[in-house]
Scaffold this motif. Sequence first.
Motif, short mmCIF file in Angstrom:
data_model
loop_
_atom_site.label_atom_id
_atom_site.label_comp_id
_atom_site.label_asym_id
_atom_site.label_seq_id
_atom_site.Cartn_x
_atom_site.Cartn_y
_atom_site.Cartn_z
N ILE A 28 -8.45 12.77 -0.46
CA ILE A 28 -8.17 13.95 -1.28
C ILE A 28 -9.46 14.31 -2.02
O ILE A 28 -10.04 13.48 -2.72
N GLU A 29 -9.88 15.55 -1.83
CA GLU A 29 -11.08 16.05 -2.50
C GLU A 29 -10.68 17.10 -3.54
O GLU A 29 -10.14 18.14 -3.20
N LEU A 30 -10.94 16.79 -4.80
CA LEU A 30 -10.71 17.73 -5.89
C LEU A 30 -12.06 18.04 -6.53
O LEU A 30 -13.00 17.24 -6.40
N PRO A 31 -12.18 19.15 -7.21
CA PRO A 31 -13.46 19.45 -7.87
C PRO A 31 -13.81 18.37 -8.90
O PRO A 31 -13.07 18.14 -9.85
N GLY A 32 -14.88 17.66 -8.64
CA GLY A 32 -15.34 16.62 -9.56
C GLY A 32 -14.65 15.28 -9.39
O GLY A 32 -14.95 14.34 -10.13
N TYR A 33 -13.75 15.15 -8.43
CA TYR A 33 -13.03 13.89 -8.26
C TYR A 33 -12.53 13.79 -6.82
O TYR A 33 -12.06 14.75 -6.24
N SER A 34 -12.65 12.61 -6.26
CA SER A 34 -12.10 12.37 -4.93
C SER A 34 -11.41 11.01 -4.92
O SER A 34 -11.81 10.09 -5.63
N THR A 35 -10.38 10.92 -4.12
CA THR A 35 -9.62 9.69 -4.03
C THR A 35 -9.01 9.59 -2.63
O THR A 35 -9.08 10.53 -1.85
N THR A 36 -8.43 8.45 -2.34
CA THR A 36 -7.77 8.23 -1.07
C THR A 36 -6.35 7.78 -1.33
O THR A 36 -6.12 6.84 -2.09
N LEU A 37 -5.39 8.46 -0.70
CA LEU A 37 -3.99 8.09 -0.82
C LEU A 37 -3.64 7.16 0.34
O LEU A 37 -3.91 7.49 1.50
N GLU A 38 -3.06 6.02 0.04
CA GLU A 38 -2.68 5.04 1.06
C GLU A 38 -1.18 5.14 1.31
O GLU A 38 -0.39 5.16 0.36
N PHE A 39 -0.79 5.20 2.58
CA PHE A 39 0.62 5.29 2.94
C PHE A 39 0.98 4.17 3.91
O PHE A 39 0.17 3.81 4.77
N HIS A 40 2.19 3.63 3.77
CA HIS A 40 2.67 2.53 4.61
C HIS A 40 4.13 2.78 5.02
O HIS A 40 5.03 2.04 4.60
N PRO A 41 4.40 3.80 5.83
CA PRO A 41 5.79 4.02 6.24
C PRO A 41 6.24 2.94 7.21
O PRO A 41 5.46 2.45 8.03
N SER A 42 7.49 2.53 7.08
CA SER A 42 8.02 1.48 7.96
C SER A 42 9.53 1.57 8.05
O SER A 42 10.17 2.21 7.22
N SER A 43 10.07 0.91 9.07
CA SER A 43 11.52 0.83 9.23
C SER A 43 11.84 -0.40 10.05
O SER A 43 11.05 -0.83 10.89
N LYS A 44 13.01 -0.95 9.80
CA LYS A 44 13.47 -2.12 10.52
C LYS A 44 14.95 -1.92 10.84
O LYS A 44 15.71 -1.51 9.96
N ASN A 45 15.34 -2.20 12.07
CA ASN A 45 16.71 -1.99 12.46
C ASN A 45 17.21 -3.21 13.23
O ASN A 45 16.53 -3.71 14.12
N LYS A 46 18.41 -3.68 12.88
CA LYS A 46 19.03 -4.81 13.57
C LYS A 46 20.09 -4.30 14.54
O LYS A 46 20.83 -3.38 14.22
#
Length: 118
Positions: free
Chosen positions: A97-115
């Motif tokens: 993510i690039e904002l004026p004067g600031y940048s960051t990184t968003l981390e995502f971990h989508p998951s699912s488990k089915n029996k």
Amino acid sequence: MATLKLVFGVAVFVALAMVGMKIIPPYFSNYELEDAIKTEALQATYSTRSEEDVRDAVIKQARNYDIALTPKQVHVSRVGGFGQGTLAIDAEYSVPIELPGYSTTLEFHPSSKNKGVY
């Protein structure tokens, strides 16, 4: 003095709108991908598709939401037989993510488990 407050209030509103326009779309795309992964895990638990086929389907769904995933970022594991075991799908990705004067990184971990029910 009232004009200064008005200008300041408008500037704050514009700044919040800019931040929202940059941050909300990645979170919404992640929500949609999580839903697609849950659906894929449910369907793949009872099918004879291989782990590679499930991985490819998740990557294809991610492209629909403008998320670039590689096969190394998607982990599919099946324990037990088809319809009897457990299927787990995990993905990890980040969005800069690039904002004026600031940048960051968003981390995502989508998951699912089915029996399986058998």
